[in-house]
Enzyme design. Structure first.
Site, PDB file in Angstrom:
ATOM      1  N   CYS A  77       0.903  -1.290  -0.081  1.00  0.00           N
ATOM      2  CA  CYS A  77       0.063  -0.118  -0.042  1.00  0.00           C
ATOM      3  C   CYS A  77       0.826   1.166   0.027  1.00  0.00           C
ATOM      4  O   CYS A  77       1.486   1.649  -1.064  1.00  0.00           O
ATOM      5  CB  CYS A  77      -0.914   0.000   1.318  1.00  0.00           C
ATOM      6  SG  CYS A  77      -2.395   0.986   0.879  1.00  0.00           S
ATOM      7  N   HIS A 168      -3.348  -4.850   1.847  1.00  0.00           N
ATOM      8  CA  HIS A 168      -2.658  -5.137   3.015  1.00  0.00           C
ATOM      9  C   HIS A 168      -2.443  -6.726   3.253  1.00  0.00           C
ATOM     10  O   HIS A 168      -3.477  -7.151   3.881  1.00  0.00           O
ATOM     11  CB  HIS A 168      -3.240  -4.259   4.045  1.00  0.00           C
ATOM     12  CG  HIS A 168      -3.234  -3.010   3.964  1.00  0.00           C
ATOM     13  ND1 HIS A 168      -2.359  -2.289   4.820  1.00  0.00           N
ATOM     14  CD2 HIS A 168      -3.864  -2.018   3.183  1.00  0.00           C
ATOM     15  CE1 HIS A 168      -2.171  -1.145   4.593  1.00  0.00           C
ATOM     16  NE2 HIS A 168      -3.184  -0.793   3.301  1.00  0.00           N
ATOM     17  N   GLU A 170      -1.037  -8.124   5.424  1.00  0.00           N
ATOM     18  CA  GLU A 170      -0.529  -8.481   6.979  1.00  0.00           C
ATOM     19  C   GLU A 170      -2.054  -8.270   7.794  1.00  0.00           C
ATOM     20  O   GLU A 170      -1.977  -8.581   8.857  1.00  0.00           O
ATOM     21  CB  GLU A 170       0.397  -7.436   7.321  1.00  0.00           C
ATOM     22  CG  GLU A 170      -0.018  -6.003   7.400  1.00  0.00           C
ATOM     23  CD  GLU A 170      -0.339  -5.211   6.336  1.00  0.00           C
ATOM     24  OE1 GLU A 170      -0.363  -5.814   5.190  1.00  0.00           O
ATOM     25  OE2 GLU A 170      -0.596  -3.886   6.437  1.00  0.00           O
TER      26      GLU A 170
HETATM   27  N1  GLN Z   1      -3.676   6.513   0.710  1.00  0.00           N
HETATM   28  C1  GLN Z   1      -2.292   6.159   1.290  1.00  0.00           C
HETATM   29  C2  GLN Z   1      -1.251   6.831   0.854  1.00  0.00           C
HETATM   30  O1  GLN Z   1      -1.343   7.543  -0.120  1.00  0.00           O
HETATM   31  C3  GLN Z   1      -1.904   4.622   1.219  1.00  0.00           C
HETATM   32  C4  GLN Z   1      -3.306   4.018   1.983  1.00  0.00           C
HETATM   33  C5  GLN Z   1      -2.633   2.794   3.012  1.00  0.00           C
HETATM   34  O2  GLN Z   1      -1.414   2.475   3.022  1.00  0.00           O
HETATM   35  N2  GLN Z   1      -3.539   1.982   3.392  1.00  0.00           N
HETATM   36  O3  GLN Z   1      -0.128   6.807   1.239  1.00  0.00           O
END
Ligand code: GLN
Length: 195
Positions: A77, A168, A170
């Site tokens: 992410c 994610h 995890e």
């Molecule tokens: N939207 C977040 C970002 O731009 C990422 C979201 C997340 O890691 N769950 O960093």
């Protein structure tokens, strides 16, 4: 084997738990010193702009050096945003290392967060995945292999020693994605896949 988890912010504990469950020692990484003698590094989700600010300075420089010198890294992410060579709307990468362009909060246009199952190359056809304001890959460099798609959009990819996922792993009980990262480290060290 010792794998670091970048601990500026975000889902650090969950990644450490998953690594422990797959039988790998993990270490919280907050400083340049914590990066010494690691076999791999996980960059968790969180907020990439906050993480970029928190790491600014020697830590970010060290992360960039390790990424270009080939430490195996897995960004989930926001971690994927840190490792992308191009982030839409931003000048330059944060750490960089994988030849992709990412759009931040791409899933936010439809729904904020959702859970689904993905078919991931070499991992499984039914892997649970949690997306939270997820980035999507909008451009793939030639050397990048897509490992999973969601609605036709690439959400997991690998180039050499860098693995990235929009979601994610995890936050689920399924350990296959962490096992795949550990398998990738072993493969790069010439140890083959774990038995
Ligand atoms: N939207 C977040 C970002 O731009 C990422 C979201 C997340 O890691 N769950 O960093």
């Amino acid at each position: 084997m010792r794998v670091g988890v970048l601990a500026l912010q975000g889902a650090v504990r969950e990644h450490r738990r998953a690594l422990e469950k797959v039988g790998v020692e993990s270490r919280v990484v907050k400083t340049v010193d914590d990066l010494k003698s690691l076999d791999g590094l996980v960059l968790p989700g969180g907020e990439s702009s906050t993480m970029a600010l928190l790491a600014e300075g020697p830590l970010l420089d060290a992360l960039r050096r390790l990424s270009s010198s080939g430490l195996p890294m897995f960004g989930t992410c926001a971690g994927m945003i840190l490792l992308a060579d191009v982030v839409e709307g931003r000048l330059g990468s944060i750490i960089g290392g994988i030849d992709i362009t990412v759009a931040r909060n791409a899933s936010g246009r439809q729904v904020d967060s959702f859970e689904t199952t993905l078919s991931i190359d070499g991992v499984g056809s039914d892997v649970p995945a949690v997306f939270i304001r997820a980035p999507y890959i909008t451009r793939l460099g030639l050397g990048v292999r897509v490992l999973a798609r969601h609605d036709g959009v690439a959400v997991m990819a690998r180039q050499g020693r860098i693995l990235v996922a929009s979601f994610h792993p995890e936050l689920t009980e399924d350990l296959r994605v962490h096992r795949a990262f550990v398998g990738m480290i072993r493969e790069l060290r010439g140890e083959g896949e774990p038995g």
